[in-house]
Enzyme design. Structure first.
Site, PDB file in Angstrom:
ATOM      1  N   SER A 130       0.895  -1.330   0.083  1.00 56.06           N
ATOM      2  CA  SER A 130      -0.005  -0.030  -0.084  1.00 56.06           C
ATOM      3  C   SER A 130       0.708   1.124  -0.224  1.00 56.06           C
ATOM      4  O   SER A 130       1.956   1.441   0.629  1.00 56.06           O
ATOM      5  CB  SER A 130      -0.814   0.108   1.360  1.00 56.06           C
ATOM      6  N   TYR A 154      -1.832   5.303  -4.334  1.00 56.15           N
ATOM      7  CA  TYR A 154      -3.012   6.510  -4.144  1.00 56.15           C
ATOM      8  C   TYR A 154      -2.521   7.678  -4.767  1.00 56.15           C
ATOM      9  O   TYR A 154      -1.530   8.172  -4.601  1.00 56.15           O
ATOM     10  CB  TYR A 154      -3.329   6.482  -2.511  1.00 56.15           C
ATOM     11  N   THR A 180      -5.478   2.556  -7.295  1.00 58.26           N
ATOM     12  CA  THR A 180      -6.724   2.603  -6.789  1.00 58.26           C
ATOM     13  C   THR A 180      -7.634   3.983  -6.613  1.00 58.26           C
ATOM     14  O   THR A 180      -7.100   5.034  -6.611  1.00 58.26           O
ATOM     15  CB  THR A 180      -6.403   2.390  -4.984  1.00 58.26           C
ATOM     16  N   LYS A 262      -7.833  -0.545  -9.773  1.00 53.81           N
ATOM     17  CA  LYS A 262      -8.416  -1.219  -8.662  1.00 53.81           C
ATOM     18  C   LYS A 262      -9.632  -0.483  -8.286  1.00 53.81           C
ATOM     19  O   LYS A 262      -9.561   1.031  -8.186  1.00 53.81           O
ATOM     20  CB  LYS A 262      -7.455  -1.459  -7.540  1.00 53.81           C
ATOM     21  N   HIS A 286     -13.398  -2.384  -2.480  1.00 52.54           N
ATOM     22  CA  HIS A 286     -12.477  -2.075  -1.340  1.00 52.54           C
ATOM     23  C   HIS A 286     -13.123  -2.618  -0.038  1.00 52.54           C
ATOM     24  O   HIS A 286     -13.104  -2.245   1.043  1.00 52.54           O
ATOM     25  CB  HIS A 286     -12.714  -0.574  -1.093  1.00 52.54           C
TER      26      HIS A 286
END
Ligand SMILES: Cc1cc2nc3c(=O)[nH]c(=O)nc-3n(C[C@H](O)[C@H](O)[C@H](O)COP(=O)(O)O)c2cc1C
Ligand SMILES: CC(C)CC(=O)C(=O)O
Length: 391
Positions: A130, A154, A180, A262, A286
């Site tokens: 992440s 992100y 994402t 995603k 999610h």
């Protein structure tokens, strides 16, 4: 000839160990892990991991959509030799599984992402780190050796931060980029709100950002002088609700490897992803943490597969807890699945060994479910292997 592990061997390993009195340290039914983690760790961290958007209806729908689909086993097919390996995004994976990106894993265990990544690498399972990790990506990469690593992005408001992340990920050997799209804002999450618990404000920094030169350049004071200001800067810039489809060109220009979007649930969005030169999508809501009342991920999957399955990779997550869940997602057309919360609980309960336990249980159960249903591997699965019970 199969070169992949015989995942089902874990079953008799457990029974044989039992002869000397050794029983598994964690339950083999992974749906029991959440409750155990809750007993072990405080309500804040567990609430954050287990919680979801709104009243939890999306997370429940994810489970119901998988459970509503039932496997129709076939008999008398030679399944004595099985191979679970699959080709995804140009890589041969030993099984159709990757660990989903989960931020700030040090709320679960002091070794956080490092322990999870080591467990994945040891089994050849890709680890998706992440952006919001509590460990800098360079450290995780080093601990993984030659393990397969993908980086979840992100997409920050600040282009310099995004560019810096892409450069660092490239230099650290991350091969695929998972962007994402379903979190341009943090959703309404009552379980966290009621405890006023946001991990980033509870002493767990997102070291991936805090160690980033472009991120630090945007701070008025160094992180150690005003950590809360650094967290609020992160919260304000980690994602960007102003982004639109043409912005993807920036990522395509700055990343040479495969890019996967995603959080795709609509077939038209999947088509747009393919048209924009993306290499894949993850059908995901999610884990029910973003849109309360959203379509269940497994209900969205068939339409996305139909729209783009012959053009780009379709991966799946949200609600996978058992080997038969993985079977069902593959039968609906996913190339591989990502698992989220179960491995976070495994980490919380037993560090790297707990994550390893989760990987082995899921894949042993998948291997046996395939065999008992007449499949020597994922390649022969089709939607015809399932029936859908009426809701
Ligand atoms: C505690 C937690 C943190 C997460 N953090 C991220 C993240 O940083 N980036 C991301 O793309 N998805 C994140 N996710 C979503 C997961 O990648 C994944 O989509 C989801 O957990 C899948 O559902 P499951 O937990 O039911 O398996 C997070 C999920 C959880 C539970
Ligand atoms: C909002 C992120 C920083 C973490 C995340 O994706 C999540 O909590 O679901």
């Amino acid at each position: 000839m199969t070169t992949t592990p015989n995942w089902a061997d874990f079953q008799y390993e457990i029974y044989l160990n039992g002869m000397t009195g050794a029983v598994p340290r964690l339950p083999t039914d992974l749906t029991r892990l959440e409750e155990l983690t809750e007993q072990r760790l405080g309500p804040g961290p567990v609430g954050y991991v287990a919680g979801s958007a709104g009243n939890g209806s999306t997370a429940r729908a994810n489970r119901e959509a998988l459970e509503r689909r039932r496997i129709v086993p076939r008999m008398l097919r030679d399944v004595h030799e099985r191979d679970l390996s699959v080709e995804v995004l140009g890589h041969r994976l030993p099984a159709p599984l990757a660990l989903a990106p989960i931020g700030v894993l040090s709320i679960m265990h002091p070794e956080g992402e490092s322990a999870a990544a080591r467990a994945a690498a040891a089994r050849g399972v890709p680890y998706i780190l992440s952006s919001a990790s509590s460990t800098p990506m360079e450290q995780v990469a080093e601990e993984m050796g030659d393990g397969q690593r993908w980086f979840q992005l992100y997409w920050a408001k600040d282009r310099d931060v995004t560019k810096s992340f892409l450069d660092r990920a490239k230099a650290s050997g991350f091969t695929a980029l998972v962007v994402t799209l379903d979190t341009p804002l943090l959703a309404w999450r009552p379980r966290d709100l009621d405890q006023a618990y946001l991990p980033f404000l509870h002493g767990v920094g997102t070291a991936n950002y805090f160690s980033d030169p472009a991120f630090r350049a945007g701070l008025a004071k160094p992180v150690h002088e005003d950590p809360n200001a650094a967290v609020m800067h992160f919260v304000g810039m980690f994602a960007d609700p102003a982004k639109t489809w043409p912005d993807l060109a920036f990522l395509r220009e700055n990343w040479d490897g495969p890019i996967v979007l995603k959080g795709i649930l609509h077939p038209d969005d999947a088509r747009r992803a393919a048209d924009a030169g993306m290499d894949g999508v993850v059908v995901s809501n999610h884990g029910g943490r973003q849109v309360a009342g959203s379509v269940a991920a497994a209900d969205a999957l068939p339409r996305v597969v139909e729209a783009v399955g012959d053009r780009i990779s379709v991966l799946f997550d949200s609600g996978v807890r058992t080997g038969d869940d993985v079977f069902k997602a593959l039968a609906l057309g996913a190339e591989a699945v990502l698992v989220g919360r179960p491995y976070a609980y495994g980490l919380g309960l037993d560090g790297q060994a707990g994550v390893d336990h989760v990987i082995r249980c899921l894949l042993a159960e998948l291997d046996l479910t395939l065999a008992l249903s007449g499949h020597a591997g994922p390649a022969t699965l089709t939607p015809d292997d399932l029936i859908e019970e009426s809701a």
